[in-house]
Design a protein around this motif. Structure first.
Motif, PDB file in Angstrom:
ATOM      1  N   LEU A 126       0.889  -1.132  -0.026  1.00 52.28           N
ATOM      2  CA  LEU A 126       0.151   0.027   0.061  1.00 52.28           C
ATOM      3  C   LEU A 126       0.710   1.264  -0.184  1.00 52.28           C
ATOM      4  O   LEU A 126       2.116   1.236   0.512  1.00 52.28           O
ATOM      5  N   THR A 127       0.490   2.176  -0.703  1.00 55.20           N
ATOM      6  CA  THR A 127       1.302   3.589  -0.844  1.00 55.20           C
ATOM      7  C   THR A 127       0.382   4.958  -0.440  1.00 55.20           C
ATOM      8  O   THR A 127      -0.333   5.457  -0.908  1.00 55.20           O
ATOM      9  N   PRO A 128       0.547   4.847   1.087  1.00 59.25           N
ATOM     10  CA  PRO A 128      -0.318   5.855   1.731  1.00 59.25           C
ATOM     11  C   PRO A 128       0.354   7.299   1.378  1.00 59.25           C
ATOM     12  O   PRO A 128       1.408   7.273   0.854  1.00 59.25           O
ATOM     13  N   GLU A 129      -0.281   8.200   2.269  1.00 54.57           N
ATOM     14  CA  GLU A 129       0.027   9.636   1.833  1.00 54.57           C
ATOM     15  C   GLU A 129       1.312  10.313   2.373  1.00 54.57           C
ATOM     16  O   GLU A 129       1.929  11.439   2.081  1.00 54.57           O
ATOM     17  N   SER A 130       1.909   9.438   3.178  1.00 56.49           N
ATOM     18  CA  SER A 130       3.304  10.046   3.796  1.00 56.49           C
ATOM     19  C   SER A 130       3.921   8.584   4.589  1.00 56.49           C
ATOM     20  O   SER A 130       3.324   7.648   4.787  1.00 56.49           O
ATOM     21  N   GLU A 131       4.994   9.094   5.106  1.00 60.10           N
ATOM     22  CA  GLU A 131       6.059   8.159   5.726  1.00 60.10           C
ATOM     23  C   GLU A 131       5.197   7.681   7.095  1.00 60.10           C
ATOM     24  O   GLU A 131       5.393   6.718   7.419  1.00 60.10           O
ATOM     25  N   HIS A 132       4.683   8.839   7.604  1.00 59.62           N
ATOM     26  CA  HIS A 132       4.112   8.491   8.949  1.00 59.62           C
ATOM     27  C   HIS A 132       2.963   7.585   8.838  1.00 59.62           C
ATOM     28  O   HIS A 132       2.901   6.687   9.495  1.00 59.62           O
ATOM     29  N   SER A 133       2.192   7.864   7.751  1.00 57.27           N
ATOM     30  CA  SER A 133       0.996   6.782   7.498  1.00 57.27           C
ATOM     31  C   SER A 133       1.429   5.470   7.249  1.00 57.27           C
ATOM     32  O   SER A 133       1.035   4.194   7.383  1.00 57.27           O
ATOM     33  N   ALA A 134       2.756   5.257   6.469  1.00 57.62           N
ATOM     34  CA  ALA A 134       3.222   4.205   5.849  1.00 57.62           C
ATOM     35  C   ALA A 134       3.884   3.339   7.062  1.00 57.62           C
ATOM     36  O   ALA A 134       3.361   2.159   7.274  1.00 57.62           O
ATOM     37  N   MET A 135       4.425   3.951   8.254  1.00 58.69           N
ATOM     38  CA  MET A 135       4.807   3.222   9.287  1.00 58.69           C
ATOM     39  C   MET A 135       3.666   2.929  10.338  1.00 58.69           C
ATOM     40  O   MET A 135       3.626   1.854  10.830  1.00 58.69           O
ATOM     41  N   ALA A 136       2.511   3.791  10.279  1.00 57.03           N
ATOM     42  CA  ALA A 136       1.426   3.375  11.082  1.00 57.03           C
ATOM     43  C   ALA A 136       0.832   2.390  10.336  1.00 57.03           C
ATOM     44  O   ALA A 136       0.490   1.400  11.225  1.00 57.03           O
ATOM     45  N   ALA A 137       0.644   2.119   9.273  1.00 61.70           N
ATOM     46  CA  ALA A 137       0.260   0.717   8.418  1.00 61.70           C
ATOM     47  C   ALA A 137       0.980  -0.217   8.746  1.00 61.70           C
ATOM     48  O   ALA A 137       0.490  -1.562   9.262  1.00 61.70           O
ATOM     49  N   ALA A 138       2.356  -0.171   8.791  1.00 64.12           N
ATOM     50  CA  ALA A 138       3.279  -1.168   9.098  1.00 64.12           C
ATOM     51  C   ALA A 138       2.992  -1.789  10.322  1.00 64.12           C
ATOM     52  O   ALA A 138       3.015  -3.085  10.703  1.00 64.12           O
ATOM     53  N   VAL A 139       2.824  -0.977  11.433  1.00 64.27           N
ATOM     54  CA  VAL A 139       2.907  -1.180  12.767  1.00 64.27           C
ATOM     55  C   VAL A 139       1.558  -2.238  13.015  1.00 64.27           C
ATOM     56  O   VAL A 139       1.213  -3.190  13.377  1.00 64.27           O
ATOM     57  N   ALA A 140       0.469  -1.590  12.421  1.00 66.98           N
ATOM     58  CA  ALA A 140      -0.853  -2.435  12.364  1.00 66.98           C
ATOM     59  C   ALA A 140      -0.772  -3.531  11.886  1.00 66.98           C
ATOM     60  O   ALA A 140      -1.502  -4.640  12.142  1.00 66.98           O
ATOM     61  N   ALA A 141      -0.279  -3.743  10.308  1.00 61.65           N
ATOM     62  CA  ALA A 141      -0.299  -4.765   9.823  1.00 61.65           C
ATOM     63  C   ALA A 141       0.481  -5.938  10.612  1.00 61.65           C
ATOM     64  O   ALA A 141       0.192  -7.020  10.647  1.00 61.65           O
ATOM     65  N   SER A 142       1.728  -5.408  11.181  1.00 64.60           N
ATOM     66  CA  SER A 142       2.472  -6.305  11.980  1.00 64.60           C
ATOM     67  C   SER A 142       1.926  -6.986  13.229  1.00 64.60           C
ATOM     68  O   SER A 142       1.920  -7.966  13.760  1.00 64.60           O
ATOM     69  N   ALA A 143       0.950  -6.181  13.852  1.00 58.58           N
ATOM     70  CA  ALA A 143      -0.017  -6.481  15.062  1.00 58.58           C
ATOM     71  C   ALA A 143      -0.941  -7.627  14.418  1.00 58.58           C
ATOM     72  O   ALA A 143      -1.408  -8.164  15.478  1.00 58.58           O
ATOM     73  N   THR A 144      -1.410  -7.746  13.328  1.00 59.41           N
ATOM     74  CA  THR A 144      -2.089  -9.051  12.819  1.00 59.41           C
ATOM     75  C   THR A 144      -1.260 -10.231  12.756  1.00 59.41           C
ATOM     76  O   THR A 144      -1.979 -11.150  12.423  1.00 59.41           O
ATOM     77  N   GLY A 145      -0.013 -10.059  13.040  1.00 65.47           N
ATOM     78  CA  GLY A 145       0.658 -11.163  12.789  1.00 65.47           C
ATOM     79  C   GLY A 145       1.560 -11.322  11.322  1.00 65.47           C
ATOM     80  O   GLY A 145       2.102 -12.226  11.155  1.00 65.47           O
ATOM     81  N   ALA A 146       1.390 -10.331  10.404  1.00 68.24           N
ATOM     82  CA  ALA A 146       1.801 -10.291   9.217  1.00 68.24           C
ATOM     83  C   ALA A 146       3.389  -9.979   9.286  1.00 68.24           C
ATOM     84  O   ALA A 146       3.854  -9.187  10.085  1.00 68.24           O
ATOM     85  N   ARG A 147       4.138 -10.636   8.357  1.00 69.18           N
ATOM     86  CA  ARG A 147       5.665 -10.208   8.197  1.00 69.18           C
ATOM     87  C   ARG A 147       5.641  -8.899   7.268  1.00 69.18           C
ATOM     88  O   ARG A 147       4.882  -8.774   6.189  1.00 69.18           O
ATOM     89  N   VAL A 148       6.184  -7.936   8.022  1.00 67.62           N
ATOM     90  CA  VAL A 148       5.989  -6.525   7.113  1.00 67.62           C
ATOM     91  C   VAL A 148       7.406  -5.793   6.819  1.00 67.62           C
ATOM     92  O   VAL A 148       8.293  -5.863   7.867  1.00 67.62           O
ATOM     93  N   PHE A 149       7.477  -5.289   5.858  1.00 63.37           N
ATOM     94  CA  PHE A 149       8.714  -4.452   5.440  1.00 63.37           C
ATOM     95  C   PHE A 149       8.259  -2.919   5.234  1.00 63.37           C
ATOM     96  O   PHE A 149       7.236  -2.727   4.506  1.00 63.37           O
TER      97      PHE A 149
END
Lengths: 290, 388
Positions: B60-83
């Motif tokens: 996913l390509t959000p509007e900022s790095e802040h949202s990119a890392m926020a999405a990374a945090v949330a996706a990782s919290a579901t158990g996903a491997r995240v980069f």
């Protein structure tokens, strides 16, 4: 008077941390029961984060991640993508935020998620200010309302978030009120079945923040609807507007008089406020006919 | 790279495309990405792979790095491997989320391309962007070459998932990110054996009404940091294991420190990232001219492998720390780390701190040769020294 059948699924527990008489807890109960078990929640700093509760307790039967204030929609997007990547496509992602986290600091992330049409259900509990920090002005605070940071009354209008979201052409936008719980429940159920970005804005009269009696939250929210200050509407695909409540039937006087935040206004300001509500209503009605 | 290189499946790749290859092989579930110079080729290459059906990752390509890392945090919290990947301003915008990711013990891997932060604007190699994130709870690794970047990003997932700490891998803007070299791309099957998917299903689970990140009391918050401290204590060992196993698989072993010609050295350079290449050349020339020089390349910066550093510098009288960064009012960050780590140690080397190449200025081999000659017998001086 008639009793409303209510399907209590037990998804919201008693012993939560809302103020006694708070209509946000009531709305939470209806939303969580309507959205059902197969749901992951995202909540950001706001009254609703307090209502969900502090570690190790939780008032909700669904899991929650307590995210960052400006990141509600981004974190909900991340939860959804994480679930999808693991084959859990059918899980609903429910995002709960206040108006500060939605109209102000979270608007950028919200706009981005809306533009990407992320498959999330975003609920904004709109108490028209930063009430969890003791009551300061947000861009959702209406004209003339006094708060801790606008003691003489706010000099600018409430941001029209519905129109901003409609411009993103997302599949579903609705407003709701704790005075119309069946309507709220139906909107959550409807939104849940739609793929893509859904936003429901729920008006929440804040007992201390608006200066209203402990038992008056539902009454004030009903008056907000009936006076046309907060109409109950749906917008589909950003184009099709519909009004779901009865016509505007009351002047704003009773609504204003139950609240301390409007106590300072002059008669002429009152007339201006009424005119503003009337104009907004007319524009809304015109939109429903487009 | 001082290890024997197995030249299998060589491709001509720049540093960023080597990272993208590493990420493709590690096969994360989710990758939120936002473009920024000079990171963008990582994003573009991953999206090329995705578009060609060579990568299953949800991007996913959000509007900022802040949202990119926020999405990374949330996706990782579901158990996903995240980069995710970023650079400079982007990393600084992520700062709030970096604390959050570490505090939630989410094994996200982030690739950062080291670049000068504004003001004034610049696009040059300088490590202060990531070094100023050292207190956020992320493991930090620094890479010298495109090959090392490919190899390290895969090892980073292994370290992250074993420790439940997020890992940031860094390489220098342009000198590494855009430098093209032959890079050996490992076999997908071998990487899958090296990096099996970890079941993290105890995270956000619809069957459990629990919360992640909920408000907590003082004692509880304090406990989270004690637990992070315990996890940090495992990182040096995990990095060694990951580097050793990688060597067995690829022929390219790695360690938290890379030592080059340190035996019997009278003076060693201590540095990170692309500067190590220049320093290695300087060591060779110094040895040829009769100066017993060596190089300690710090690959793992956080946590600093201090016991290994003590062992590496045990019999070496003089260490010259080369910092391509400047912490205003203090000096070079690596210099300060070494000074702190050797404080009170018996037989500690004399440690000098040089501000070399701050803002991406050129650091010729001759400059380092001269430093070694000038300072190998100099008296201890704790102050940072600007080198021109």
């Amino acid at each position: 008077m008639k009793d409303i059948e209510y399907n209590e699924a037990g998804q919201f527990c008693s012993g939560h941390n809302a103020c006694a008489g708070c209509a946000e807890a009531l709305s939470m109960r209806v939303i969580l029961n309507a959205v059902g078990k197969n749901t992951v929640g995202v909540v950001v700093p706001s009254c609703v984060a307090i209502i969900v509760g502090a570690h190790p307790r939780s008032s909700a039967k669904i899991p929650f991640i307590h995210g960052l204030l400006e990141s509600a929609a981004a974190m909900a997007s991340g939860v959804k993508r994480g679930l999808v990547s693991q084959g859990k496509d059918d899980t609903t992602v429910l995002c709960l935020a206040g108006d500060g986290g939605t109209y102000d600091i979270g608007l950028q992330a919200l706009s981005s998620a809306a533009e990407r049409n992320e498959d999330i259900l975003y609920v904004c509990f709109d108490n028209e200010g930063y009430m969890n920090t003791g009551g300061q002005t947000s861009s959702s605070t209406p004209l003339a309302a006094s708060t801790g940071s606008s003691p003489l009354g706010k000099t600018t209008r409430k941001k029209n978030l519905v129109e901003i979201l409609a411009a993103h052409r997302i599949p579903y936008i609705a407003t709701a009120s704790p005075s119309h719980l069946s309507d709220l429940s139906e909107k959550v159920t409807k939104a849940k079945a739609i793929r893509g970005m859904k936003v429901i804005i729920v008006v929440i009269p804040c007992l201390p923040g608006w200066g209203i009696a402990d038992d008056a939250a539902v009454k004030v929210s009903r008056l907000a609807v009936e006076s046309g200050v907060f109409p109950l509407i749906e917008v589909e695909d950003g184009l099709r507007y519909s009004i779901n409540s009865a016509d505007k039937t009351k002047p704003i006087d009773e609504y204003l008089d139950l609240q301390k935040r409007y106590r300072h206004i002059s008669d002429s300001e009152r007339v201006e406020l009424q005119q503003d509500v009337d104009d907004s209503w007319d524009r809304l009605v015109a939109r429903t006919k487009m | 790279m001082n290890a024997p290189i197995r030249n299998e499946n060589l491709q001509l790749l720049n540093g960023n495309h080597a990272v993208a290859w590493g990420v493709r092989l590690a096969s994360p579930d989710v990758a939120p990405l936002y473009p920024i110079t000079p990171q963008t080729p990582i994003l573009e290459k991953l999206i090329d792979f995705k578009s060609a059906d060579l990568l299953g990752t949800e991007i996913l390509t959000p509007e900022s790095e802040h949202s990119a890392m926020a999405a990374a945090v949330a996706a990782s919290a579901t158990g996903a491997r995240v980069f995710s990947a970023t650079s400079s301003q982007g990393l600084l915008l992520m700062h709030e989320l970096l604390h959050y990711a570490a505090g939630s013990r989410l094994p996200i891997v982030l690739f950062n391309v080291n670049r000068t932060p504004a003001a004034p604007w610049g696009f040059w190699p300088d490590q202060i962007d990531s070094l100023s994130q050292r207190d956020t709870g992320w493991v930090q690794l620094y890479s010298e070459t495109p090959q090392e970047s490919l190899d390290t990003v895969i090892q980073a997932f292994r370290i992250a998932e074993a420790s439940e700490l997020p890992v940031m891998v860094n390489h220098d803007a342009f000198y590494v990110s855009h430098a093209v070299e032959p890079v050996s791309v490992p076999d997908q099957g071998a990487v899958e054996l090296y990096l099996p998917k970890v079941d993290r299903s105890m995270w956000l689970d619809t069957d459990i009404g629990r919360a992640i990140g909920a408000p907590i009391g003082q004692d509880g918050w304090n406990r989270t940091r004690r637990e992070m401290d315990a996890a940090m204590q495992t990182i040096v060992g995990l990095t060694k294991d990951a580097g050793k196993a990688w060597g067995e698989m690829s022929g390219r072993p790695y360690a938290p420190l890379e030592l080059y010609r340190c035996d019997d050295a009278e003076v060693v350079f201590v540095t990170m990232g692309s500067m190590a290449g220049t320093a290695r050349e300087a060591v060779d020339r110094l040895r040829e001219s009769g100066v017993a020089a060596g190089l300690v390349k710090v690959r793992l910066f956080r946590p600093m492998p201090m016991a290994d550093l003590h062992a590496a510098l045990a019999d070496i009288p003089c260490a010259l720390v080369l910092d391509r960064n400047y912490s205003p009012g203090v000096g070079g960050v690596l210099h300060q780390e070494l000074m702190a780590g050797f404080y009170g140690a018996e037989n500690a080397p004399r440690i000098f701190g040089f501000l070399t190449g701050v803002g991406g200025t050129n650091v010729p081999v001759e400059m380092l040769e001269k430093l070694a000659v000038d300072y190998r017998q100099a008296k201890q001086n704790n102050n940072p020294i600007w080198v021109e």
